[in-house]
Write an enzyme that holds these catalytic residues in place. Structure first.
Site, mmCIF file in Angstrom:
data_model
loop_
_atom_site.group_PDB
_atom_site.id
_atom_site.type_symbol
_atom_site.label_atom_id
_atom_site.label_comp_id
_atom_site.label_asym_id
_atom_site.label_seq_id
_atom_site.Cartn_x
_atom_site.Cartn_y
_atom_site.Cartn_z
ATOM 1 N N ASP A 127 19.386 -29.549 4.446
ATOM 2 C CA ASP A 127 19.947 -28.675 3.417
ATOM 3 C C ASP A 127 21.434 -28.446 3.713
ATOM 4 O O ASP A 127 21.944 -28.887 4.744
ATOM 5 C CB ASP A 127 19.145 -27.378 3.303
ATOM 6 C CG ASP A 127 19.273 -26.470 4.505
ATOM 7 O OD1 ASP A 127 19.759 -26.927 5.553
ATOM 8 O OD2 ASP A 127 18.880 -25.294 4.401
ATOM 9 N N ASP A 150 23.465 -26.168 4.865
ATOM 10 C CA ASP A 150 23.969 -25.629 6.136
ATOM 11 C C ASP A 150 23.252 -26.222 7.345
ATOM 12 O O ASP A 150 23.476 -25.794 8.477
ATOM 13 C CB ASP A 150 23.912 -24.104 6.156
ATOM 14 C CG ASP A 150 22.495 -23.556 6.108
ATOM 15 O OD1 ASP A 150 21.653 -24.146 5.398
ATOM 16 O OD2 ASP A 150 22.221 -22.527 6.745
ATOM 17 N N ASP A 158 20.272 -26.220 8.647
ATOM 18 C CA ASP A 158 19.287 -25.582 9.524
ATOM 19 C C ASP A 158 17.870 -26.053 9.205
ATOM 20 O O ASP A 158 16.970 -25.899 10.023
ATOM 21 C CB ASP A 158 19.389 -24.054 9.480
ATOM 22 C CG ASP A 158 19.176 -23.459 8.101
ATOM 23 O OD1 ASP A 158 19.127 -24.214 7.102
ATOM 24 O OD2 ASP A 158 19.067 -22.216 7.997
ATOM 25 N N SER A 167 22.490 -21.346 2.086
ATOM 26 C CA SER A 167 21.447 -22.335 2.356
ATOM 27 C C SER A 167 21.316 -23.304 1.180
ATOM 28 O O SER A 167 22.269 -23.974 0.824
ATOM 29 C CB SER A 167 20.126 -21.627 2.667
ATOM 30 O OG SER A 167 19.161 -22.541 3.119
#
Length: 546
Positions: free
Chosen positions: A288, A290, A292, A135
């Site tokens: 961010d 990734d 999500d 993340s």
């Protein structure tokens, strides 16, 4: 044992990281063990069982393979990875080990988002998914998240079962890994292009038509996975009034242009603001690494900047989803127990069913899975900037939210209004809640003990009054008990047990919990009161400086 690890340094994949660590950091990797928790595994690169390297990743992969084959005859797994250091290498290691045990694998051929992974598991009717990501953690971190057949992260029980398969393998340097035959190599497939095409269709169906307007948008991927997918989706929706922050929209494992690749951090938007001032943009959006989670910043005609926290974004999105789904019966939304009171009050104001769940989006996904056909999910969120509007993905999904937020802002722009005005209307109707997060970092073994001591002390000395606010109830999710101090009654909490304490006042609540993914302990303050900043700081000082 240190010598054994040094002997394999060259093949560990983490030589450069290890050599740049202090002797204390190196020793910590040798003295600790990575554990597969409820959010998977996340840790620093380095040598030892307490670090991510070729051998610890291989151990996780083999344990995961045994976990799958113990209950599924012919498992199918999807593997995606982000733009971090060693993400593609770790993904390939896991794919090879799974295939060596006759497990069919769909392996992404380039970096992908976490929402992509969740969707792909569902679309391909796979039995599980793996996402290599950490993340928004610093550049020397990575992680492994595991998903079930519904596209949600594994439940607590399934995570515990997987953990036993990993643990029983013993030391990672002593594991005999199966070899991959040429025939088994053919079990590794690329993810078909129609997966993303169908994901696009779902986003397009959610968003509909973005109206013509003068809205200008600045977007940054913070060196992560959301480019080119976000520009492609916006173009497919015929919205082209956006500019990318070029210096931040190239994959960069070092996240060179930001101190923290976290859209919660205001400084992550510094370059976006520079570009917005240059092109006179209205809305700034960042995801961010990734993709999500996302953050937004708004800019008015005079160049004034407005930052929004996760609870405010959540309330705005819920408000928009309520408008979009007007007339739909039995609407329901979910949020985590540490998210603020604004969205809850808004849901109640509009007669939308509301339920709180433990922190972790898998708990929202579990609620979605158990909805009856008569119930209609319209929104779920966590205050940590994670949102979901439609459950074709079963994790937080910044990609579907970006065009939805742009459409909302475009409609408001045509009315001569901003998101700021909309938020003011919401608070006028349902009340104003001030929210603040205090996040304290305690690294290493000593830090872990410090966090445990803070939680233990807070449990044993829970006050009846804080900074002039009368405590009316206490929820201890570890014991599963709620104490009502007004009626002197104790009742059971219906949620699973977790290391969280929540204290209620007439003005709102505070909550204290250790992070599940970082060496941090977090204090959440959500109050409707005067002098909020002063009171919030005093509460923080009372807990952490006592």
């Amino acid at each position: 044992m240190k010598n054994n690890w040094i002997d394999v340094l060259d093949e560990s994949l983490v030589k450069d990281f290890y050599n740049n660590q202090t002797s204390e950091e190196q020793q910590e990797g040798l003295n600790t063990t990575l554990s597969f928790g409820t959010a998977g595994i996340r840790g620093k690169f380095g040598l030892g069982e307490g670090r991510l390297n070729k051998f610890t990743v291989s151990k996780v992969a083999l344990g995961f393979a045994h976990y799958l084959t113990s209950s599924i005859a012919h498992p199918v797994v999807v593997i995606h990875y982000d733009t971090r250091h060693l993400s593609p290498e770790f993904a390939q290691i896991i794919a090879n080990i799974l295939a060596s045990l006759d497990i069919k694998v769909y392996l992404a051929d380039t970096y992908r988002t976490t929402p992509d992974l969740s969707f792909a598991v569902r679309y391909l009717q796979a039995d599980a998914g793996v996402m290599i990501t950490a993340s928004h953690n610093p550049k020397d971190y990575n992680g492994i998240k595991v998903y079930g057949e519904d596209g949600a992260q594994l439940s607590t029980d399934d995570s515990a079962r997987l953990s036993t398969y990993i643990d029983k393998l013993g030391h990672p340097l002593h594991i005999n890994l199966p070899s991959l035959t040429t025939e088994q190599q053919s079990l590794i497939h690329s993810v078909p292009s129609e997966v993303r095409e169908d994901y696009f269709k779902n986003v397009q169906d959610l968003v509909g038509t973005i109206p013509q307007s003068d809205l200008k948008v600045v977007f940054t991927s913070l060196h992560g996975t959301s480019v080119p997918v976000v520009p492609d989706i916006l173009s497919s929706l015929n919205f082209n009034q956006f500019e990318l922050v070029a210096s931040q929209c190239e994959p960069d494992s070092d996240f060179s242009s930001v101190a923290s690749a976290n859209p919660e951090d205001h400084k992550a938007f510094d370059q976006s603001i520079e570009l917005a001032n240059l092109i006179d943009a209205d809305l700034l959006i960042g995801t961010d690494p990734d993709a999500d989670r996302l953050g937004i910043v708004e800019r008015d005609a005079e160049g004034n900047i407005y930052y929004y926290n996760g609870n405010q974004i959540g309330a705005l999105l819920l408000n928009y989803r309520i408008k979009q789904t007007e007339g739909l019966p039995n609407r329901i939304m979910f949020q985590s127990i540490v998210s603020g009171g604004l969205a809850k009050s808004l849901a109640q104001y509009h007669n939308v069913n509301f339920k709180e769940v433990l922190t972790g989006f898998k708990y929202i996904a579990a609620e979605i899975r158990h909805l009856s056909p008569e119930q209609n999910f319209i929104f779920g969120y966590e205050e940590s900037y994670g949102f979901l509007a439609r459950p074709f993905v079963r994790d937080k999904d910044a990609i579907q939210i970006v065009p939805l937020m742009i459409k909302y802002a475009a409609e408001l722009k045509n009315e001569g209004r901003m998101l700021k005005d909309e938020l003011e209307d919401i608070t006028r109707n349902v009340g104003n809640f001030n929210d603040k997060l205090f996040s304290h970092t305690f690294e290493g073994t000593q830090g872990k003990a410090k966090i445990e001591n803070i939680m233990t002390q807070f449990r044993s000395e829970t006050p009846t009054e804080m900074c002039g606010l009368k405590v009316i109830a206490i929820e201890d999710f570890e014991t599963g008990k709620k104490t009502d101090l007004q009626n002197d009654e104790v009742s059971d909490i219906t949620l699973p047990k977790a290391n969280v304490i929540k204290i209620y006042f007439n003005e709102g609540f505070i909550a204290l919990r250790p992070s599940g993914t970082e060496p941090k302990i977090k204090l959440y303050v959500s109050l409707s009161c005067d002098h909020f900043d002063v009171i919030a700081q005093k509460i923080n000082d009372a807990i952490f400086n006592s």
